[in-house]
Design a protein around this motif. Structure first.
Motif, PDB file in Angstrom:
ATOM      1  N   LEU A 144     -42.046  33.073 -13.472  1.00  0.00           N
ATOM      2  CA  LEU A 144     -42.962  33.874 -12.999  1.00  0.00           C
ATOM      3  C   LEU A 144     -42.961  34.788 -11.621  1.00  0.00           C
ATOM      4  O   LEU A 144     -43.182  35.730 -11.493  1.00  0.00           O
ATOM      5  N   LEU A 145     -41.922  34.020 -10.889  1.00  0.00           N
ATOM      6  CA  LEU A 145     -41.637  34.637  -9.603  1.00  0.00           C
ATOM      7  C   LEU A 145     -40.642  35.803  -9.875  1.00  0.00           C
ATOM      8  O   LEU A 145     -40.665  36.840  -9.030  1.00  0.00           O
ATOM      9  N   PHE A 146     -39.868  35.744 -10.917  1.00  0.00           N
ATOM     10  CA  PHE A 146     -39.007  36.805 -11.128  1.00  0.00           C
ATOM     11  C   PHE A 146     -39.568  38.142 -11.613  1.00  0.00           C
ATOM     12  O   PHE A 146     -39.244  39.018 -11.720  1.00  0.00           O
ATOM     13  N   SER A 147     -41.023  37.948 -12.242  1.00  0.00           N
ATOM     14  CA  SER A 147     -41.647  39.079 -12.684  1.00  0.00           C
ATOM     15  C   SER A 147     -42.789  39.500 -11.646  1.00  0.00           C
ATOM     16  O   SER A 147     -43.777  40.342 -11.831  1.00  0.00           O
ATOM     17  N   SER A 148     -42.823  38.795 -10.371  1.00  0.00           N
ATOM     18  CA  SER A 148     -43.794  39.217  -9.228  1.00  0.00           C
ATOM     19  C   SER A 148     -43.657  40.445  -8.660  1.00  0.00           C
ATOM     20  O   SER A 148     -42.545  40.966  -8.891  1.00  0.00           O
ATOM     21  N   LEU A 149     -44.595  40.731  -8.065  1.00  0.00           N
ATOM     22  CA  LEU A 149     -44.549  42.119  -7.117  1.00  0.00           C
ATOM     23  C   LEU A 149     -43.221  41.987  -6.259  1.00  0.00           C
ATOM     24  O   LEU A 149     -42.867  42.907  -5.688  1.00  0.00           O
ATOM     25  N   ALA A 150     -43.149  40.768  -5.826  1.00  0.00           N
ATOM     26  CA  ALA A 150     -42.006  40.444  -4.727  1.00  0.00           C
ATOM     27  C   ALA A 150     -40.546  40.664  -5.147  1.00  0.00           C
ATOM     28  O   ALA A 150     -39.551  41.007  -4.612  1.00  0.00           O
ATOM     29  N   SER A 151     -40.499  40.633  -6.506  1.00  0.00           N
ATOM     30  CA  SER A 151     -39.175  40.864  -7.256  1.00  0.00           C
ATOM     31  C   SER A 151     -38.723  42.272  -7.266  1.00  0.00           C
ATOM     32  O   SER A 151     -39.708  43.216  -7.576  1.00  0.00           O
ATOM     33  N   PRO A 152     -37.690  42.705  -7.023  1.00  0.00           N
ATOM     34  CA  PRO A 152     -37.295  44.325  -7.089  1.00  0.00           C
ATOM     35  C   PRO A 152     -37.260  44.543  -8.532  1.00  0.00           C
ATOM     36  O   PRO A 152     -37.197  43.674  -9.626  1.00  0.00           O
ATOM     37  N   PRO A 153     -37.800  45.672  -8.737  1.00  0.00           N
ATOM     38  CA  PRO A 153     -38.210  46.164 -10.345  1.00  0.00           C
ATOM     39  C   PRO A 153     -36.907  45.944 -11.144  1.00  0.00           C
ATOM     40  O   PRO A 153     -37.281  45.454 -12.281  1.00  0.00           O
ATOM     41  N   ASP A 154     -35.872  46.146 -10.899  1.00  0.00           N
ATOM     42  CA  ASP A 154     -34.702  45.978 -11.701  1.00  0.00           C
ATOM     43  C   ASP A 154     -34.440  44.650 -12.280  1.00  0.00           C
ATOM     44  O   ASP A 154     -34.022  44.283 -13.408  1.00  0.00           O
ATOM     45  N   VAL A 155     -34.480  43.850 -11.055  1.00  0.00           N
ATOM     46  CA  VAL A 155     -34.515  42.136 -11.429  1.00  0.00           C
ATOM     47  C   VAL A 155     -35.484  41.782 -12.289  1.00  0.00           C
ATOM     48  O   VAL A 155     -35.465  40.903 -13.300  1.00  0.00           O
ATOM     49  N   ALA A 156     -36.952  42.222 -12.058  1.00  0.00           N
ATOM     50  CA  ALA A 156     -38.056  41.770 -12.854  1.00  0.00           C
ATOM     51  C   ALA A 156     -37.665  42.237 -14.415  1.00  0.00           C
ATOM     52  O   ALA A 156     -38.010  41.388 -15.407  1.00  0.00           O
ATOM     53  N   ARG A 157     -37.411  43.468 -14.573  1.00  0.00           N
ATOM     54  CA  ARG A 157     -37.124  44.034 -15.933  1.00  0.00           C
ATOM     55  C   ARG A 157     -35.972  43.091 -16.496  1.00  0.00           C
ATOM     56  O   ARG A 157     -36.085  42.685 -17.940  1.00  0.00           O
ATOM     57  N   ARG A 158     -34.900  42.867 -15.874  1.00  0.00           N
ATOM     58  CA  ARG A 158     -33.823  42.011 -16.554  1.00  0.00           C
ATOM     59  C   ARG A 158     -34.218  40.495 -16.800  1.00  0.00           C
ATOM     60  O   ARG A 158     -33.871  40.120 -18.020  1.00  0.00           O
ATOM     61  N   ALA A 159     -35.000  39.980 -15.820  1.00  0.00           N
ATOM     62  CA  ALA A 159     -35.439  38.555 -16.065  1.00  0.00           C
ATOM     63  C   ALA A 159     -36.359  38.494 -17.349  1.00  0.00           C
ATOM     64  O   ALA A 159     -36.263  37.725 -18.137  1.00  0.00           O
ATOM     65  N   ARG A 160     -37.343  39.477 -17.505  1.00  0.00           N
ATOM     66  CA  ARG A 160     -38.460  39.645 -18.765  1.00  0.00           C
ATOM     67  C   ARG A 160     -37.285  39.761 -19.946  1.00  0.00           C
ATOM     68  O   ARG A 160     -37.693  39.419 -21.012  1.00  0.00           O
ATOM     69  N   ARG A 161     -36.576  40.477 -19.915  1.00  0.00           N
ATOM     70  CA  ARG A 161     -35.522  40.682 -21.335  1.00  0.00           C
ATOM     71  C   ARG A 161     -34.678  39.747 -21.556  1.00  0.00           C
ATOM     72  O   ARG A 161     -34.108  39.643 -22.888  1.00  0.00           O
ATOM     73  N   CYS A 162     -34.084  39.058 -20.647  1.00  0.00           N
ATOM     74  CA  CYS A 162     -33.213  37.843 -21.038  1.00  0.00           C
ATOM     75  C   CYS A 162     -33.814  36.617 -21.183  1.00  0.00           C
ATOM     76  O   CYS A 162     -33.287  35.593 -21.948  1.00  0.00           O
ATOM     77  N   ALA A 163     -35.305  36.530 -20.931  1.00  0.00           N
ATOM     78  CA  ALA A 163     -35.817  35.374 -21.334  1.00  0.00           C
ATOM     79  C   ALA A 163     -36.267  34.995 -22.681  1.00  0.00           C
ATOM     80  O   ALA A 163     -36.217  35.900 -23.523  1.00  0.00           O
ATOM     81  N   THR A 164     -36.521  33.880 -23.020  1.00  0.00           N
ATOM     82  CA  THR A 164     -37.162  33.566 -24.422  1.00  0.00           C
ATOM     83  C   THR A 164     -38.430  34.214 -24.541  1.00  0.00           C
ATOM     84  O   THR A 164     -39.025  34.591 -23.458  1.00  0.00           O
ATOM     85  N   ALA A 165     -38.824  34.456 -25.842  1.00  0.00           N
ATOM     86  CA  ALA A 165     -40.211  35.218 -26.011  1.00  0.00           C
ATOM     87  C   ALA A 165     -41.285  34.456 -25.220  1.00  0.00           C
ATOM     88  O   ALA A 165     -42.225  35.228 -24.676  1.00  0.00           O
ATOM     89  N   THR A 166     -41.187  33.326 -25.464  1.00  0.00           N
ATOM     90  CA  THR A 166     -42.450  32.265 -24.789  1.00  0.00           C
ATOM     91  C   THR A 166     -42.321  32.428 -23.147  1.00  0.00           C
ATOM     92  O   THR A 166     -43.268  32.678 -22.499  1.00  0.00           O
ATOM     93  N   SER A 167     -41.491  32.286 -22.574  1.00  0.00           N
ATOM     94  CA  SER A 167     -41.218  32.542 -21.064  1.00  0.00           C
ATOM     95  C   SER A 167     -41.189  33.819 -20.551  1.00  0.00           C
ATOM     96  O   SER A 167     -41.948  34.223 -19.594  1.00  0.00           O
ATOM     97  N   ARG A 168     -41.148  34.946 -21.460  1.00  0.00           N
ATOM     98  CA  ARG A 168     -41.184  36.486 -21.150  1.00  0.00           C
ATOM     99  C   ARG A 168     -42.646  36.538 -21.002  1.00  0.00           C
ATOM    100  O   ARG A 168     -43.195  37.135 -20.162  1.00  0.00           O
ATOM    101  N   CYS A 169     -43.479  36.094 -21.996  1.00  0.00           N
ATOM    102  CA  CYS A 169     -44.924  36.340 -22.125  1.00  0.00           C
ATOM    103  C   CYS A 169     -45.677  35.504 -21.334  1.00  0.00           C
ATOM    104  O   CYS A 169     -46.553  35.985 -20.608  1.00  0.00           O
ATOM    105  N   LEU A 170     -45.022  34.409 -20.801  1.00  0.00           N
ATOM    106  CA  LEU A 170     -45.770  33.346 -19.731  1.00  0.00           C
ATOM    107  C   LEU A 170     -45.609  34.341 -18.508  1.00  0.00           C
ATOM    108  O   LEU A 170     -46.666  34.499 -17.510  1.00  0.00           O
TER     109      LEU A 170
END
Length: 385
Positions: free
Chosen positions: A257-283
């Motif tokens: 969830l930290l990689f998707s937080s407001l503190a995360s640079p937008p490009d980092v957040a996008r990458r983390a959400r797309r590389c994650a498993t579907a369950t982790s991404r939705c969490l």
């Protein structure tokens, strides 16, 4: 760390907004002094968070890839929502003394938490009688592949969603039932059937798309492995998830969830959400949506790029439930009267503050607060170098 000890850690995430009131008082002292204080508190901490998240996103993606190959994620499951059942059967909020009337999850007094300690593997050897328990409700859940927390629940029934209040189902009761189900399977000679039901309960917990649900899922899978390892000759074909994988699942649930937080640079957040498993991404999307909605009156302007990236991914990335999008659309914010995060006088004062100065400074401090860190992932690497 046990599931019961982790639960307060995640409930604490829900009330971080209360800390905003502290900064309101400081801001009123003097604009110049407050500006210097806010910057000294937020800018270095926020920069460190962004650097750390950027430096570790490759590792996060690698761990998600390693997690995603586990057979448990690819088991066949019947499509359907268990939310209307589990939301009605479980107490809300956690720690409530009694289950709802008619719930099959009611336990006899002799098996309740205050009567017998089943922690740390004691459920395998404790002098308990589980022969009269009815586990039919667990078998019934095999007909569903997800658990939507907003369906027929106290949380979903309200016009606005206030996760800061800790209004969640009692996941911990599920862990107790899982231990008893596995014990019953061992004593009756049918451990594989029990394990199948506990594994599915773990999947449903993860499918709530919450960090706490992810940690509970890892614990349930760990119980299955303990039951398996307690047998001198386990049944052929019974292969629980490895300790490394359950530890990985727990670590990722607490840090993703930290990689998707407001503190995360937008490009980092996008990458983390797309590389994650579907369950982790939705969490991660759900948890990020909660904080984004809660802090929106303060953070929308200074973190506009992060909000845009989050809202775009919420619209584009599919999840089994609509929880993340609902939390983003209906989540209470710190200025709402029903949030309980500040007094009406404080809310009025902050709304009358000049321009965006105060809100942006408060947002930077709160976003930079260590509501979580990457320590669980570091601990995982220490255990599995």
């Amino acid at each position: 760390m046990t599931s019961s000890s982790r639960a307060p850690r995640f409930r604490a995430l829900r009330i971080v907004g209360a800390c905003v009131a502290v900064f309101l008082g400081l801001a009123g002292l003097a604009l110049v002094g407050a500006d210097h204080w806010f910057r000294s508190q937020s800018e270095p901490a926020l920069a460190r968070q962004r650097e750390e998240l950027t430096a570790n996103v490759d590792d996060y993606c690698a761990q998600e890839a390693a997690l995603g190959v586990d057979p448990w994620f690819h088991e066949a499951r019947t499509e359907g929502d268990a939310g209307p059942l589990l939301n009605a059967w479980l107490p809300w909020p956690p720690g409530h003394a009694d289950v709802p009337p008619g719930s099959p999850l009611a336990l006899p007094q002799s098996l309740r938490e205050d009567a017998v300690d089943l922690k740390q593997g004691r459920w395998l050897t404790a002098d308990i009688d589980v022969s009269r328990l009815d586990f039919g409700w667990m078998a019934r859940l095999l007909a569903y592949d997800r658990w939507d927390l907003l369906q027929d629940s106290p949380l979903g029934a309200k016009p606005r969603i206030n996760w800061a209040s800790g209004d969640m189902p009692d996941y911990i009761l599920l862990t107790r039932w899982a231990k008893l189900r596995l014990r019953h399977g061992l004593t009756t000679g049918h451990p594989v059937e029990a394990a199948q039901q506990v594994r599915h309960l773990a999947w449903l917990s993860l499918s709530t798309e919450t960090a706490l649900g992810g940690v509970i899922a890892a614990n349930l899978l760990g119980f299955e492995r303990m039951a398996h390892d307690s047998l001198a000759s386990p049944p052929a074909g019974w292969t629980p998830m490895s300790a490394e994988q359950t530890d990985r699942l727990s670590a990722l649930a607490m840090t993703g969830l930290l990689f998707s937080s407001l503190a995360s640079p937008p490009d980092v957040a996008r990458r983390a959400r797309r590389c994650a498993t579907a369950t982790s991404r939705c969490l991660a999307l759900t948890e990020a949506a909660f904080f984004a909605s809660m802090l929106e009156p303060f953070a929308k302007q200074p973190f506009a790029d992060a909000y845009a990236a989050l809202d775009q991914d919420l619209a584009q990335l599919a999840c089994p439930t609509a929880t993340a999008r609902a939390v983003r659309a209906r989540g209470l914010n710190v200025l709402d009267a029903d949030s309980g995060m500040m007094t009406a006088e404080q809310a009025l004062w902050i709304q009358r503050a000049p321009g965006h100065w105060l809100t942006s400074r408060i947002a930077s401090v709160v976003v930079a607060m260590p509501v979580g860190n990457l320590q669980p992932l570091r601990d995982f690497h220490m255990k599995y170098p």
